[in-house]
Scaffold this motif. Structure first.
Motif, PDB file in Angstrom:
ATOM      1  N   ASP A  55      -9.606 -38.541   5.703  1.00  0.00           N
ATOM      2  CA  ASP A  55      -8.604 -38.890   5.268  1.00  0.00           C
ATOM      3  C   ASP A  55      -7.141 -38.583   6.146  1.00  0.00           C
ATOM      4  O   ASP A  55      -6.390 -38.345   6.110  1.00  0.00           O
ATOM      5  N   CYS A  59      -1.904 -38.766   7.035  1.00  0.00           N
ATOM      6  CA  CYS A  59      -0.800 -37.257   7.525  1.00  0.00           C
ATOM      7  C   CYS A  59      -0.693 -37.507   8.795  1.00  0.00           C
ATOM      8  O   CYS A  59       0.248 -37.065   9.045  1.00  0.00           O
ATOM      9  N   LYS A  92      -9.312 -24.104   9.550  1.00  0.00           N
ATOM     10  CA  LYS A  92      -8.717 -24.228   9.229  1.00  0.00           C
ATOM     11  C   LYS A  92      -7.821 -26.377   8.874  1.00  0.00           C
ATOM     12  O   LYS A  92      -7.863 -26.628   7.252  1.00  0.00           O
ATOM     13  N   ILE A  93      -9.162 -26.737   9.420  1.00  0.00           N
ATOM     14  CA  ILE A  93      -9.842 -28.664   9.077  1.00  0.00           C
ATOM     15  C   ILE A  93      -9.861 -28.265   7.397  1.00  0.00           C
ATOM     16  O   ILE A  93      -9.608 -29.078   6.105  1.00  0.00           O
ATOM     17  N   VAL A 100       1.816 -23.024  10.280  1.00  0.00           N
ATOM     18  CA  VAL A 100       2.307 -23.103  12.042  1.00  0.00           C
ATOM     19  C   VAL A 100       3.247 -24.714  12.166  1.00  0.00           C
ATOM     20  O   VAL A 100       3.868 -23.983  13.114  1.00  0.00           O
ATOM     21  N   TRP A 101       3.198 -25.564  12.159  1.00  0.00           N
ATOM     22  CA  TRP A 101       4.077 -26.460  12.081  1.00  0.00           C
ATOM     23  C   TRP A 101       5.339 -26.803  11.145  1.00  0.00           C
ATOM     24  O   TRP A 101       5.980 -27.119  11.404  1.00  0.00           O
ATOM     25  N   ILE A 104       4.552 -27.840   4.923  1.00  0.00           N
ATOM     26  CA  ILE A 104       3.979 -28.601   4.342  1.00  0.00           C
ATOM     27  C   ILE A 104       2.569 -28.086   4.845  1.00  0.00           C
ATOM     28  O   ILE A 104       2.476 -27.935   5.932  1.00  0.00           O
ATOM     29  N   THR A 107      -4.075 -30.863   2.849  1.00  0.00           N
ATOM     30  CA  THR A 107      -4.628 -30.759   1.903  1.00  0.00           C
ATOM     31  C   THR A 107      -6.141 -29.343   3.155  1.00  0.00           C
ATOM     32  O   THR A 107      -6.233 -30.042   3.752  1.00  0.00           O
ATOM     33  N   HIS A 109     -10.428 -29.427   3.411  1.00  0.00           N
ATOM     34  CA  HIS A 109     -11.663 -30.282   3.453  1.00  0.00           C
ATOM     35  C   HIS A 109     -12.754 -30.298   2.967  1.00  0.00           C
ATOM     36  O   HIS A 109     -13.794 -29.825   4.093  1.00  0.00           O
TER      37      HIS A 109
HETATM   38  C1  HEC Z   1      -1.848 -33.955   3.004  1.00  0.00           C
HETATM   39  C2  HEC Z   1      -1.971 -34.306   4.765  1.00  0.00           C
HETATM   40  C3  HEC Z   1      -2.681 -34.281   5.851  1.00  0.00           C
HETATM   41  C4  HEC Z   1      -4.204 -34.423   6.309  1.00  0.00           C
HETATM   42  C5  HEC Z   1      -5.023 -35.517   4.756  1.00  0.00           C
HETATM   43  C6  HEC Z   1      -4.749 -34.617   6.993  1.00  0.00           C
HETATM   44  N1  HEC Z   1      -3.591 -32.801   7.755  1.00  0.00           N
HETATM   45 FE1  HEC Z   1      -3.655 -31.532   9.468  1.00  0.00          FE
HETATM   46  N2  HEC Z   1      -2.500 -30.956   9.020  1.00  0.00           N
HETATM   47  C7  HEC Z   1      -1.676 -31.810   7.774  1.00  0.00           C
HETATM   48  C8  HEC Z   1      -0.217 -30.637   7.642  1.00  0.00           C
HETATM   49  C9  HEC Z   1       1.102 -30.757   7.172  1.00  0.00           C
HETATM   50  C10 HEC Z   1      -0.263 -30.268   9.114  1.00  0.00           C
HETATM   51  C11 HEC Z   1       0.329 -28.471   9.663  1.00  0.00           C
HETATM   52  C12 HEC Z   1       0.081 -27.321   8.806  1.00  0.00           C
HETATM   53  C13 HEC Z   1       1.217 -25.746   9.938  1.00  0.00           C
HETATM   54  O1  HEC Z   1       1.995 -26.016   9.802  1.00  0.00           O
HETATM   55  O2  HEC Z   1      -0.205 -25.367  10.013  1.00  0.00           O
HETATM   56  C14 HEC Z   1      -1.323 -29.936   9.660  1.00  0.00           C
HETATM   57  C15 HEC Z   1      -2.280 -29.512  10.362  1.00  0.00           C
HETATM   58  C16 HEC Z   1      -3.290 -29.830  11.356  1.00  0.00           C
HETATM   59  C17 HEC Z   1      -4.059 -29.391  13.172  1.00  0.00           C
HETATM   60  C18 HEC Z   1      -2.762 -28.047  13.856  1.00  0.00           C
HETATM   61  C19 HEC Z   1      -3.492 -26.723  12.922  1.00  0.00           C
HETATM   62  C20 HEC Z   1      -2.682 -25.859  13.473  1.00  0.00           C
HETATM   63  O3  HEC Z   1      -2.960 -24.506  13.324  1.00  0.00           O
HETATM   64  O4  HEC Z   1      -1.592 -25.616  14.286  1.00  0.00           O
HETATM   65  C21 HEC Z   1      -5.205 -29.853  12.883  1.00  0.00           C
HETATM   66  C22 HEC Z   1      -6.005 -29.845  14.139  1.00  0.00           C
HETATM   67  C23 HEC Z   1      -5.127 -31.119  12.010  1.00  0.00           C
HETATM   68  N3  HEC Z   1      -4.219 -30.789  11.154  1.00  0.00           N
HETATM   69  C24 HEC Z   1      -6.332 -31.800  12.052  1.00  0.00           C
HETATM   70  C25 HEC Z   1      -6.682 -32.336  10.730  1.00  0.00           C
HETATM   71  C26 HEC Z   1      -7.887 -33.346  10.087  1.00  0.00           C
HETATM   72  C27 HEC Z   1      -8.847 -33.316  11.397  1.00  0.00           C
HETATM   73  C28 HEC Z   1      -7.684 -34.219   9.340  1.00  0.00           C
HETATM   74  C29 HEC Z   1      -8.901 -34.750   8.821  1.00  0.00           C
HETATM   75  C30 HEC Z   1     -10.211 -33.739   8.408  1.00  0.00           C
HETATM   76  C31 HEC Z   1      -6.470 -33.699   9.100  1.00  0.00           C
HETATM   77  N4  HEC Z   1      -5.390 -33.092  10.011  1.00  0.00           N
HETATM   78  C32 HEC Z   1      -6.292 -33.826   7.584  1.00  0.00           C
HETATM   79  C33 HEC Z   1      -1.324 -32.613   6.841  1.00  0.00           C
HETATM   80  C34 HEC Z   1      -2.968 -33.150   7.081  1.00  0.00           C
END
Ligand code: HEC
Length: 130
Positions: A55, A59, A92-93, A100-101, A104, A107, A109
């Protein structure tokens, strides 16, 4: 996904030509074009397939902030990341998290394996210039 980088080697080439005594060509500017194609990297297709099946793209966009950060910005932040960073981002995923960003959260996985998550991270980290 083709990028062309044009690199000017003017000073270093001129210096080496002077060193060789070729005075008449010392002011020549030499332009070298290097084409890199990230889609040729095996981590690109494997990671993209996994990301597309999950998914993630609801996002994340490649080069535009959405609910989550743009993948090219994630790649820029972790450019040249050590294996330990790839392991941590994969964790973290799987676990989800925020901070970090922005506030928000991503979610969790839990259905994604550590190996698949690492493969996704390797793909994302290729997107720096996308
Ligand atoms: C519900 C929304 C959502 C989904 C679905 C989602 N992400 Fe994210 N992702 C985010 C947000 C919001 C952040 C920023 C988190 C933070 O600030 O630490 C992020 C951050 C990340 C980061 C950077 C983490 C960091 O610490 O810098 C990676 C890599 C990433 N996502 C990969 C993925 C992958 C691969 C998937 C699918 C398996 C995925 N994301 C699915 C919302 C989502």
């Amino acid at each position: 996904m083709k990028k062309v980088f044009t690199v000017l080697f003017a000073t270093s080439i001129a210096a080496s030509i002077i060193a060789c005594g070729g005075a008449e060509t010392k002011d020549k500017t030499v332009v070298a074009s290097v084409t890199t194609d990230i889609s040729a990297d095996p981590n690109y297709k494997k990671g993209l397939d996994l990301v597309a099946k999950s998914d993630c793209l609801t996002c994340h966009k490649i080069n535009e902030k959405s609910t989550g950060p743009a993948y090219n910005e994630v790649a820029a932040k972790y450019a040249g990341a050590a294996d330990s960073t790839i392991t941590r981002l994969a964790g973290k995923i799987i676990a989800g998290g925020s901070g970090v960003w922005g506030a928000i959260p991503m979610t969790p996985h839990p259905q994604v394996s550590q190996a698949d998550a690492e493969q996704m991270v390797k793909y994302i980290l290729l997107l720096k210039n996308s």
